[in-house]
Motif scaffolding. Sequence first.
Motif, PDB file in Angstrom:
ATOM      1  N   SER A   1       0.813  -1.214   0.000  1.00  0.00           N
ATOM      2  CA  SER A   1       0.000   0.000   0.000  1.00  0.00           C
ATOM      3  C   SER A   1       0.848   1.267   0.000  1.00  0.00           C
ATOM      4  CB  SER A   1      -0.928   0.018   1.220  1.00  0.00           C
ATOM      5  OG  SER A   1      -1.683   1.218   1.228  1.00  0.00           O
ATOM      6  N   THR A   2       0.432   2.216  -0.807  1.00  0.00           N
ATOM      7  CA  THR A   2       1.000   3.573  -0.784  1.00  0.00           C
ATOM      8  C   THR A   2      -0.084   4.593  -0.466  1.00  0.00           C
ATOM      9  OG1 THR A   2       0.662   3.784  -3.167  1.00  0.00           O
ATOM     10  CG2 THR A   2       2.813   2.963  -2.438  1.00  0.00           C
ATOM     11  N   ALA A   3      -1.228   4.125   0.018  1.00  0.00           N
ATOM     12  CA  ALA A   3      -2.366   5.007   0.281  1.00  0.00           C
ATOM     13  C   ALA A   3      -2.162   5.804   1.562  1.00  0.00           C
ATOM     14  CB  ALA A   3      -3.650   4.184   0.386  1.00  0.00           C
ATOM     15  N   ARG A   4      -2.788   6.963   1.620  1.00  0.00           N
ATOM     16  CA  ARG A   4      -2.780   7.745   2.853  1.00  0.00           C
ATOM     17  C   ARG A   4      -3.582   7.032   3.939  1.00  0.00           C
ATOM     18  NH1 ARG A   4      -1.653  13.201   3.590  1.00  0.00           N
ATOM     19  NH2 ARG A   4      -0.130  12.663   1.996  1.00  0.00           N
ATOM     20  N   TRP A   5      -4.692   6.417   3.555  1.00  0.00           N
ATOM     21  CA  TRP A   5      -5.576   5.729   4.499  1.00  0.00           C
ATOM     22  C   TRP A   5      -5.809   4.302   4.007  1.00  0.00           C
ATOM     23  CZ3 TRP A   5      -6.867   8.671   8.708  1.00  0.00           C
ATOM     24  CH2 TRP A   5      -6.714  10.049   8.574  1.00  0.00           C
ATOM     25  N   ASP A   6      -5.543   3.325   4.860  1.00  0.00           N
ATOM     26  CA  ASP A   6      -5.893   1.939   4.568  1.00  0.00           C
ATOM     27  C   ASP A   6      -7.118   1.581   5.394  1.00  0.00           C
ATOM     28  OD1 ASP A   6      -3.888   0.164   2.847  1.00  0.00           O
ATOM     29  OD2 ASP A   6      -2.758   1.789   3.798  1.00  0.00           O
ATOM     30  N   VAL A   7      -8.228   1.353   4.708  1.00  0.00           N
ATOM     31  CA  VAL A   7      -9.531   1.179   5.344  1.00  0.00           C
ATOM     32  C   VAL A   7      -9.976  -0.263   5.179  1.00  0.00           C
ATOM     33  CG1 VAL A   7     -11.924   1.961   5.395  1.00  0.00           C
ATOM     34  CG2 VAL A   7     -10.093   3.589   4.836  1.00  0.00           C
ATOM     35  N   LEU A   8     -10.277  -0.934   6.293  1.00  0.00           N
ATOM     36  CA  LEU A   8     -10.821  -2.288   6.275  1.00  0.00           C
ATOM     37  C   LEU A   8     -12.336  -2.193   6.388  1.00  0.00           C
ATOM     38  CD1 LEU A   8      -7.807  -2.702   7.102  1.00  0.00           C
ATOM     39  CD2 LEU A   8      -8.560  -4.673   8.425  1.00  0.00           C
ATOM     40  N   GLY A   9     -13.036  -2.532   5.313  1.00  0.00           N
ATOM     41  CA  GLY A   9     -14.487  -2.605   5.349  1.00  0.00           C
ATOM     42  C   GLY A   9     -14.897  -4.015   5.700  1.00  0.00           C
ATOM     43  N   GLN A  10     -15.443  -4.214   6.914  1.00  0.00           N
ATOM     44  CA  GLN A  10     -15.685  -5.580   7.371  1.00  0.00           C
ATOM     45  C   GLN A  10     -16.876  -5.613   8.324  1.00  0.00           C
ATOM     46  OE1 GLN A  10     -14.367  -7.139  10.707  1.00  0.00           O
ATOM     47  NE2 GLN A  10     -14.862  -5.058  11.341  1.00  0.00           N
ATOM     48  N   GLN A  11     -17.200  -6.805   8.835  1.00  0.00           N
ATOM     49  CA  GLN A  11     -18.531  -7.026   9.373  1.00  0.00           C
ATOM     50  C   GLN A  11     -18.661  -6.962  10.887  1.00  0.00           C
ATOM     51  OE1 GLN A  11     -16.821  -9.008   7.249  1.00  0.00           O
ATOM     52  NE2 GLN A  11     -17.956  -8.725   5.358  1.00  0.00           N
ATOM     53  N   VAL A  12     -17.722  -7.502  11.651  1.00  0.00           N
ATOM     54  CA  VAL A  12     -17.956  -7.711  13.080  1.00  0.00           C
ATOM     55  C   VAL A  12     -16.923  -6.970  13.922  1.00  0.00           C
ATOM     56  CG1 VAL A  12     -19.175  -9.900  12.812  1.00  0.00           C
ATOM     57  CG2 VAL A  12     -16.677  -9.902  12.973  1.00  0.00           C
ATOM     58  N   PHE A  13     -17.287  -6.690  15.177  1.00  0.00           N
ATOM     59  CA  PHE A  13     -16.501  -5.830  16.057  1.00  0.00           C
ATOM     60  C   PHE A  13     -15.042  -6.284  16.110  1.00  0.00           C
ATOM     61  CE2 PHE A  13     -15.836  -2.943  19.549  1.00  0.00           C
ATOM     62  CZ  PHE A  13     -16.906  -2.064  19.494  1.00  0.00           C
TER      63      PHE A  13
ATOM     64  N   VAL B   1     -22.968   6.235   9.443  1.00  0.00           N
ATOM     65  CA  VAL B   1     -21.809   7.097   9.682  1.00  0.00           C
ATOM     66  C   VAL B   1     -21.422   7.740   8.360  1.00  0.00           C
ATOM     67  CG1 VAL B   1     -19.420   7.247  10.479  1.00  0.00           C
ATOM     68  CG2 VAL B   1     -21.011   5.646  11.577  1.00  0.00           C
ATOM     69  N   LEU B   2     -21.303   9.047   8.373  1.00  0.00           N
ATOM     70  CA  LEU B   2     -20.889   9.818   7.199  1.00  0.00           C
ATOM     71  C   LEU B   2     -19.476  10.310   7.434  1.00  0.00           C
ATOM     72  CD1 LEU B   2     -21.704  11.114   4.466  1.00  0.00           C
ATOM     73  CD2 LEU B   2     -22.415  13.132   5.779  1.00  0.00           C
ATOM     74  N   THR B   3     -18.554   9.938   6.567  1.00  0.00           N
ATOM     75  CA  THR B   3     -17.162  10.332   6.750  1.00  0.00           C
ATOM     76  C   THR B   3     -16.722  11.272   5.640  1.00  0.00           C
ATOM     77  OG1 THR B   3     -16.182   8.550   5.439  1.00  0.00           O
ATOM     78  CG2 THR B   3     -16.682   8.051   7.734  1.00  0.00           C
ATOM     79  N   THR B   4     -15.761  12.106   5.978  1.00  0.00           N
ATOM     80  CA  THR B   4     -15.060  12.931   4.995  1.00  0.00           C
ATOM     81  C   THR B   4     -13.581  12.590   5.121  1.00  0.00           C
ATOM     82  OG1 THR B   4     -16.689  14.707   5.239  1.00  0.00           O
ATOM     83  CG2 THR B   4     -14.602  15.256   4.156  1.00  0.00           C
ATOM     84  N   ILE B   5     -13.022  12.022   4.062  1.00  0.00           N
ATOM     85  CA  ILE B   5     -11.637  11.559   4.090  1.00  0.00           C
ATOM     86  C   ILE B   5     -10.782  12.515   3.272  1.00  0.00           C
ATOM     87  CG2 ILE B   5     -10.089   9.629   3.618  1.00  0.00           C
ATOM     88  CD1 ILE B   5     -12.502   7.777   3.727  1.00  0.00           C
ATOM     89  N   GLY B   6      -9.891  13.225   3.962  1.00  0.00           N
ATOM     90  CA  GLY B   6      -8.969  14.133   3.298  1.00  0.00           C
ATOM     91  C   GLY B   6      -7.536  13.715   3.546  1.00  0.00           C
ATOM     92  N   LYS B   7      -6.612  14.494   3.076  1.00  0.00           N
ATOM     93  CA  LYS B   7      -5.203  14.148   3.252  1.00  0.00           C
ATOM     94  C   LYS B   7      -4.758  14.332   4.693  1.00  0.00           C
ATOM     95  CE  LYS B   7      -3.597  16.736  -0.150  1.00  0.00           C
ATOM     96  NZ  LYS B   7      -2.622  17.321  -1.094  1.00  0.00           N
ATOM     97  N   GLU B   8      -5.366  15.253   5.428  1.00  0.00           N
ATOM     98  CA  GLU B   8      -4.917  15.572   6.780  1.00  0.00           C
ATOM     99  C   GLU B   8      -5.702  14.865   7.870  1.00  0.00           C
ATOM    100  OE1 GLU B   8      -2.163  17.220   7.074  1.00  0.00           O
ATOM    101  OE2 GLU B   8      -2.123  17.467   4.898  1.00  0.00           O
ATOM    102  N   GLU B   9      -6.955  14.500   7.581  1.00  0.00           N
ATOM    103  CA  GLU B   9      -7.763  13.856   8.612  1.00  0.00           C
ATOM    104  C   GLU B   9      -8.936  13.123   7.987  1.00  0.00           C
ATOM    105  OE1 GLU B   9      -9.142  17.103  11.105  1.00  0.00           O
ATOM    106  OE2 GLU B   9     -11.006  17.261   9.939  1.00  0.00           O
ATOM    107  N   MET B  10      -9.481  12.191   8.752  1.00  0.00           N
ATOM    108  CA  MET B  10     -10.748  11.551   8.445  1.00  0.00           C
ATOM    109  C   MET B  10     -11.744  11.986   9.506  1.00  0.00           C
ATOM    110  SD  MET B  10     -11.906   7.492   8.362  1.00  0.00           S
ATOM    111  CE  MET B  10     -10.825   7.076   7.009  1.00  0.00           C
ATOM    112  N   ARG B  11     -12.836  12.570   9.064  1.00  0.00           N
ATOM    113  CA  ARG B  11     -13.880  13.033   9.982  1.00  0.00           C
ATOM    114  C   ARG B  11     -15.075  12.096   9.872  1.00  0.00           C
ATOM    115  NH1 ARG B  11     -16.797  18.699  11.047  1.00  0.00           N
ATOM    116  NH2 ARG B  11     -18.944  17.958  11.190  1.00  0.00           N
ATOM    117  N   ALA B  12     -15.632  11.700  11.007  1.00  0.00           N
ATOM    118  CA  ALA B  12     -16.771  10.779  11.034  1.00  0.00           C
ATOM    119  C   ALA B  12     -17.914  11.396  11.814  1.00  0.00           C
ATOM    120  CB  ALA B  12     -16.365   9.445  11.655  1.00  0.00           C
ATOM    121  N   ASP B  13     -19.039  11.613  11.141  1.00  0.00           N
ATOM    122  CA  ASP B  13     -20.255  12.115  11.780  1.00  0.00           C
ATOM    123  C   ASP B  13     -21.190  10.936  12.030  1.00  0.00           C
ATOM    124  OD1 ASP B  13     -19.530  14.864  11.666  1.00  0.00           O
ATOM    125  OD2 ASP B  13     -20.139  14.928   9.561  1.00  0.00           O
TER     126      ASP B  13
END
Length: 563
Positions: free
Chosen positions: A368-380, A490-502
């Motif tokens: 990965s070379t991504a700024r954010w590595d996000v795991l979309g998955q099912q259980v806690f 949950v509504l998120t805004t993913i930018g280069k400096e932060e991820m915001r979650a409402d």
Amino acid sequence: MADSARPLNRRAFLATSGLATSGLLTAVAVTGAPGTAHAAPRGRALPSDPFTLGVASGDPEPDGFVLWTRLALDPHAENGLGGMPARTVPVRWEVSSDSRFRRIDRRGTAAARPDAAHSVHVELNGLRPGRDYWYRFRVDGHVSPVGRTRTAPHPATFGPALAMAFVSCSQFEHGYFTAYRRLAEEHPDLVLHLGDYQYEYKKGVYTIPGGNVRDHEGPETVRLADYRLRHAQYKADRDLQAAHEAAPWLVVFDDHEVENNWAGYIPEEGSDTPSYDDFRARRAAAFQAYYENMPLRRRSIPAGPDMQVYRRVRWGRLASFHMLDTRQFRDDQGCGDGYKDCPAATDPKRSITGNEQEKWLLDGFRRSTARWDVLGQQVFFAQRDNTAGPVKKTSMDAWDGYAASRDRITKGWLDAKVRNPVVLTGDVHAHWASDLKADYDDPDSRTVGSELVCSSITSTGDGKDSDPADQPFLKINPHLRFYNNQRGYVLTTIGKEEMRADFRTLPTVRTPGADISTKATFVIEDRVPGVQQAYLRPYVSAKAAAQPDQELIRQTVRNETQP
């Protein structure tokens, strides 16, 4: 399957079952290559609107996406085939970079075939990266609703901030899908559905206090016709259709798309699926219907009882979405389901992902070379001990039941020096925010990642507003930062400096049309693992709720000072 078949004990299921496979149906891909017409025999014109199940798009790439629709004259037809004639129907599709379709960028014809329940999957490429597109379908003078979709940014660019929402758990009987409607009104760029898109129960089996709001049609979903009918009942809901029309989706299933708490080829404890062969056939039927009703690429076409849904979708340099499957390859839950003090939970040989998927994920971290590595998955994912004493009792169905598996994944992103690991989770019908720890049993252990958990769309009904100070889980587990038991997303805004979650919530799902509000906002800063509460609306008791709303308080709280 006879109604009198005796349910098997889950622990003895494999030992008492045969290993031969039964004849299984395989889903049929119906695709339209860009600019290519797929001829189909013409019959009599369809007598009414066949687009009663709406339209959808998904799995965006920099140069394209998947378009989906499924024709149904009667979504409630008991055989699950939507009242359609037993013939192939040609479906024209159009894609435009203009919402009014004054200029058509791409068009073609795809074949909606009876053996795929008249579903259509069109995989497009050759489009421009980072752009909005609109699409529609036509059959015999009938025109579908218009959907909006979007290509991912060019792989070498970040693109603008990404508006991404994630959802799970929409039990049709427990409420109206108002949250889907409100989500559509947010105009996100991308939606992740993390499982329990539909539920398997027949009417009256899964009830909530005060009674269910509406009813499932048909029996418990076991046969292909049952699953097709159930998906059609859900897809006919206009609020759900609006959410699909608003943005491309990335979907993964959890348990209820097949059966509650299934694991690999093992059904639910106490299931009425009597044999190994029966459950394989049930899984095959569920997977075929799931593919037929989701905007998935041909790589996800089921092969009998097996289906490829774990995959990686890159959003330019900004984010990599690692979409996981924590059902199909897991070992059976240790010590049965529920919260247990179970030695099997820490067995290093047990896995929730299976070896192949685990290797795929760890390799993805390394590359990965991504700024954010996000795991979309099912259980806690984070530990949730439900007892304050020295004995640890955790959920055997979540990652707590596979602690060594969780440790390997966490070590994998640490060894790979993943810049910002974030786990997104559904399943538990409540909003949560938590820090991910190197050692959950040591409160002073370093924070190594972040987890955001969405509530349900409707499952378990309204719920209630919750004072985090009174939540036992938060007291027992200091790395758990937030909890709320209302419905929403949950509504998120993913930018280069932060991820915001409402954390967006509804006051009720028992009646349609409720307004949405933000219960809390959390921020994850670039290179700062863990969640930081950025905006706090103080908890309001029922008595105080009649008073004017308290003003939102700006309260940036860093991890090291957060109580």
